[in-house]
Scaffold this motif. Structure first.
Motif, PDB file in Angstrom:
ATOM      1  N   THR A  56       0.829  -1.209   0.000  1.00  0.00           N
ATOM      2  CA  THR A  56       0.000   0.000   0.000  1.00  0.00           C
ATOM      3  C   THR A  56       0.865   1.261   0.000  1.00  0.00           C
ATOM      4  O   THR A  56       0.427   2.310  -0.456  1.00  0.00           O
ATOM      5  CB  THR A  56      -0.933   0.044   1.225  1.00  0.00           C
ATOM      6  OG1 THR A  56      -0.135  -0.145   2.411  1.00  0.00           O
ATOM      7  CG2 THR A  56      -2.000  -1.033   1.153  1.00  0.00           C
ATOM      8  N   HIS A  57       2.080   1.154   0.562  1.00  0.00           N
ATOM      9  CA  HIS A  57       2.978   2.308   0.630  1.00  0.00           C
ATOM     10  C   HIS A  57       4.344   1.836   1.104  1.00  0.00           C
ATOM     11  O   HIS A  57       4.518   0.656   1.395  1.00  0.00           O
ATOM     12  CB  HIS A  57       2.421   3.382   1.569  1.00  0.00           C
ATOM     13  CG  HIS A  57       2.265   2.965   3.007  1.00  0.00           C
ATOM     14  ND1 HIS A  57       1.416   1.956   3.423  1.00  0.00           N
ATOM     15  CD2 HIS A  57       2.852   3.419   4.147  1.00  0.00           C
ATOM     16  CE1 HIS A  57       1.477   1.825   4.738  1.00  0.00           C
ATOM     17  NE2 HIS A  57       2.344   2.687   5.205  1.00  0.00           N
ATOM     18  N   ILE A  58       5.307   2.750   1.162  1.00  0.00           N
ATOM     19  CA  ILE A  58       6.622   2.446   1.741  1.00  0.00           C
ATOM     20  C   ILE A  58       6.433   2.484   3.256  1.00  0.00           C
ATOM     21  O   ILE A  58       6.274   3.549   3.840  1.00  0.00           O
ATOM     22  CB  ILE A  58       7.679   3.497   1.313  1.00  0.00           C
ATOM     23  CG1 ILE A  58       7.770   3.612  -0.215  1.00  0.00           C
ATOM     24  CG2 ILE A  58       9.031   3.213   1.972  1.00  0.00           C
ATOM     25  CD1 ILE A  58       8.642   2.632  -0.917  1.00  0.00           C
ATOM     26  N   HIS A  59       6.453   1.327   3.874  1.00  0.00           N
ATOM     27  CA  HIS A  59       6.162   1.245   5.315  1.00  0.00           C
ATOM     28  C   HIS A  59       7.350   1.720   6.154  1.00  0.00           C
ATOM     29  O   HIS A  59       8.505   1.545   5.765  1.00  0.00           O
ATOM     30  CB  HIS A  59       5.868  -0.208   5.701  1.00  0.00           C
ATOM     31  CG  HIS A  59       4.740  -0.810   4.930  1.00  0.00           C
ATOM     32  ND1 HIS A  59       3.424  -0.623   5.264  1.00  0.00           N
ATOM     33  CD2 HIS A  59       4.739  -1.587   3.827  1.00  0.00           C
ATOM     34  CE1 HIS A  59       2.656  -1.272   4.408  1.00  0.00           C
ATOM     35  NE2 HIS A  59       3.428  -1.869   3.515  1.00  0.00           N
ATOM     36  N   ALA A  60       7.012   2.239   7.336  1.00  0.00           N
ATOM     37  CA  ALA A  60       8.057   2.685   8.262  1.00  0.00           C
ATOM     38  C   ALA A  60       8.136   1.789   9.493  1.00  0.00           C
ATOM     39  O   ALA A  60       9.045   1.916  10.293  1.00  0.00           O
ATOM     40  CB  ALA A  60       7.763   4.109   8.710  1.00  0.00           C
ATOM     41  N   ASP A  61       7.176   0.877   9.650  1.00  0.00           N
ATOM     42  CA  ASP A  61       7.106   0.118  10.905  1.00  0.00           C
ATOM     43  C   ASP A  61       7.490  -1.345  10.738  1.00  0.00           C
ATOM     44  O   ASP A  61       7.515  -2.093  11.714  1.00  0.00           O
ATOM     45  CB  ASP A  61       5.692   0.221  11.496  1.00  0.00           C
ATOM     46  CG  ASP A  61       4.648  -0.291  10.534  1.00  0.00           C
ATOM     47  OD1 ASP A  61       4.963  -0.466   9.343  1.00  0.00           O
ATOM     48  OD2 ASP A  61       3.511  -0.530  10.973  1.00  0.00           O
ATOM     49  N   GLY A 112      -1.800  11.079   2.501  1.00  0.00           N
ATOM     50  CA  GLY A 112      -2.057  11.680   3.810  1.00  0.00           C
ATOM     51  C   GLY A 112      -1.212  11.016   4.892  1.00  0.00           C
ATOM     52  O   GLY A 112      -0.522  11.679   5.645  1.00  0.00           O
ATOM     53  N   HIS A 113      -1.260   9.686   4.951  1.00  0.00           N
ATOM     54  CA  HIS A 113      -0.332   8.969   5.848  1.00  0.00           C
ATOM     55  C   HIS A 113       1.069   9.078   5.263  1.00  0.00           C
ATOM     56  O   HIS A 113       2.036   9.390   5.959  1.00  0.00           O
ATOM     57  CB  HIS A 113      -0.790   7.515   5.975  1.00  0.00           C
ATOM     58  CG  HIS A 113       0.189   6.631   6.695  1.00  0.00           C
ATOM     59  ND1 HIS A 113       0.506   6.796   8.015  1.00  0.00           N
ATOM     60  CD2 HIS A 113       0.921   5.578   6.259  1.00  0.00           C
ATOM     61  CE1 HIS A 113       1.405   5.873   8.373  1.00  0.00           C
ATOM     62  NE2 HIS A 113       1.677   5.136   7.322  1.00  0.00           N
ATOM     63  N   THR A 114       1.186   8.823   3.955  1.00  0.00           N
ATOM     64  CA  THR A 114       2.344   9.223   3.150  1.00  0.00           C
ATOM     65  C   THR A 114       1.769   9.885   1.903  1.00  0.00           C
ATOM     66  O   THR A 114       0.578   9.760   1.630  1.00  0.00           O
ATOM     67  CB  THR A 114       3.210   8.021   2.713  1.00  0.00           C
ATOM     68  OG1 THR A 114       2.440   7.226   1.806  1.00  0.00           O
ATOM     69  CG2 THR A 114       3.663   7.171   3.902  1.00  0.00           C
ATOM     70  N   GLY A 133      -5.001  -0.033   4.210  1.00  0.00           N
ATOM     71  CA  GLY A 133      -3.614   0.222   4.605  1.00  0.00           C
ATOM     72  C   GLY A 133      -3.552   1.046   5.870  1.00  0.00           C
ATOM     73  O   GLY A 133      -4.254   0.781   6.845  1.00  0.00           O
ATOM     74  N   ASP A 134      -2.727   2.092   5.857  1.00  0.00           N
ATOM     75  CA  ASP A 134      -2.574   2.948   7.039  1.00  0.00           C
ATOM     76  C   ASP A 134      -3.323   4.269   6.858  1.00  0.00           C
ATOM     77  O   ASP A 134      -2.989   5.271   7.483  1.00  0.00           O
ATOM     78  CB  ASP A 134      -1.095   3.244   7.308  1.00  0.00           C
ATOM     79  CG  ASP A 134      -0.352   1.989   7.720  1.00  0.00           C
ATOM     80  OD1 ASP A 134      -0.973   0.915   7.777  1.00  0.00           O
ATOM     81  OD2 ASP A 134       0.862   2.087   7.980  1.00  0.00           O
ATOM     82  N   VAL A 135      -4.324   4.281   6.001  1.00  0.00           N
ATOM     83  CA  VAL A 135      -5.148   5.483   5.841  1.00  0.00           C
ATOM     84  C   VAL A 135      -6.273   5.442   6.871  1.00  0.00           C
ATOM     85  O   VAL A 135      -6.313   6.234   7.810  1.00  0.00           O
ATOM     86  CB  VAL A 135      -5.696   5.563   4.392  1.00  0.00           C
ATOM     87  CG1 VAL A 135      -6.731   6.674   4.261  1.00  0.00           C
ATOM     88  CG2 VAL A 135      -4.542   5.808   3.428  1.00  0.00           C
TER      89      VAL A 135
HETATM   90 FE   LIG Z   1       2.621   3.070   7.391  1.00  0.00          FE
END
Ligand SMILES: [Fe+2]
Length: 250
Positions: A56-61, A112-114, A133-135
């Motif tokens: 969904t995106h480049i994750h940070a966690d 928004g999250h990224t 995802g993280d939205v």
């Molecule tokens: Fe994330």
């Protein structure tokens, strides 16, 4: 459609397996490096072939399982086009439909999250499922205070791209920290404490700016690693190295 919701407990991440009953092709949305072997076992159980991973995106966690899954299975790697890493085989555009056999997966740009985050929406003929995802999370939303986060953009994405889906659309989030599995668009519109019940943009931005969340513990190696589809960078701290050190036989 074959559907499995899988969980990685260290980062509380949900990975989703979607498979086509006719062609036995499958995708994994947001696979995690730590649980690649569990995911492969589930694919075997379901007699599915992994066609592609879909982040969904480049994750940070957490580190993505994409590169490792490709090395083992030869699957393709798909990322949202706005920040697709060089290692991505497929760059998804907003509105593009990615077919896995008879399962159509629609890519929905939801920054928004990224600034590059995509959600994926699937209509299996009976239900509409939104992989948010993280939205949008259950009774919450992704944080907006690092990477390229932007609270006003997140509010707009949720209101314009997700809350406009039919009320009965099922919401499958990228994380849950309290053991919840699924929600719906109607439920989030009504009672999400950050966004539901008609919260205004200004109220939302003020709330997000006041969260004062801790620095993500894996971000310093997860983001550079995920820009290479989940390759472990050399500086992964000792306590997180175990999934990096497993050598694959294919
Ligand atoms: Fe994330």
């Amino acid at each position: 459609m074959i559907f499995r919701q899988l969980f990685e407990p260290d980062s509380s991440t949900y990975t989703y397996l979607l498979g086509c009953r006719r062609t036995r092709q499958a995708v994994l949305i947001d696979p995690v490096l730590d649980t690649v072997h569990r995911d492969l076992e589930v694919l075997r159980e379901e007699q599915l072939t992994l066609a592609c991973t879909l982040d969904t995106h480049i994750h940070a966690d957490h580190l993505s399982g994409a590169a490792k899954l490709k090395a083992i299975t030869g699957c393709c790697i798909a990322y949202p086009e706005p920040e697709a890493p060089e290692c991505a085989d497929v760059r998804l555009r907003d509105g593009q439909v990615f077919d896995v056999g008879d399962v159509p997966i629609e890519a929905v740009f939801a920054p928004g999250h990224t600034s590059h985050h995509f959600c994926y929406v699937v209509d299996d003929g009976t239900h509409k499922l939104a992989f948010t995802g993280d939205v949008l999370l259950i009774d919450a939303c992704g944080r907006t205070d690092f990477q390229s986060g932007d609270a006003a953009a997140l509010y707009k994405s949720i209101h314009e791209r997700l809350f406009t889906l039919p009320d009965e659309t099922l919401v499958y989030p990228g994380h849950d920290y309290e053991g919840r599995f699924v929600s719906s668009i109607a439920q989030e519109k009504k009672r999400n404490p950050r966004l539901g019940g008609g919260k205004t943009l200004d109220e939302f931005v003020a709330l997000m700016n006041a969260l004062d969340l801790p620095y993500p513990r894996k971000i310093d190696f997860a983001v550079p690693g995920n820009r290479q589809c989940g390759q472990c960078p050399p500086d992964v701290p000792e306590q997180y190295r175990a999934p990096c050190d497993t050598h694959e036989q294919g």
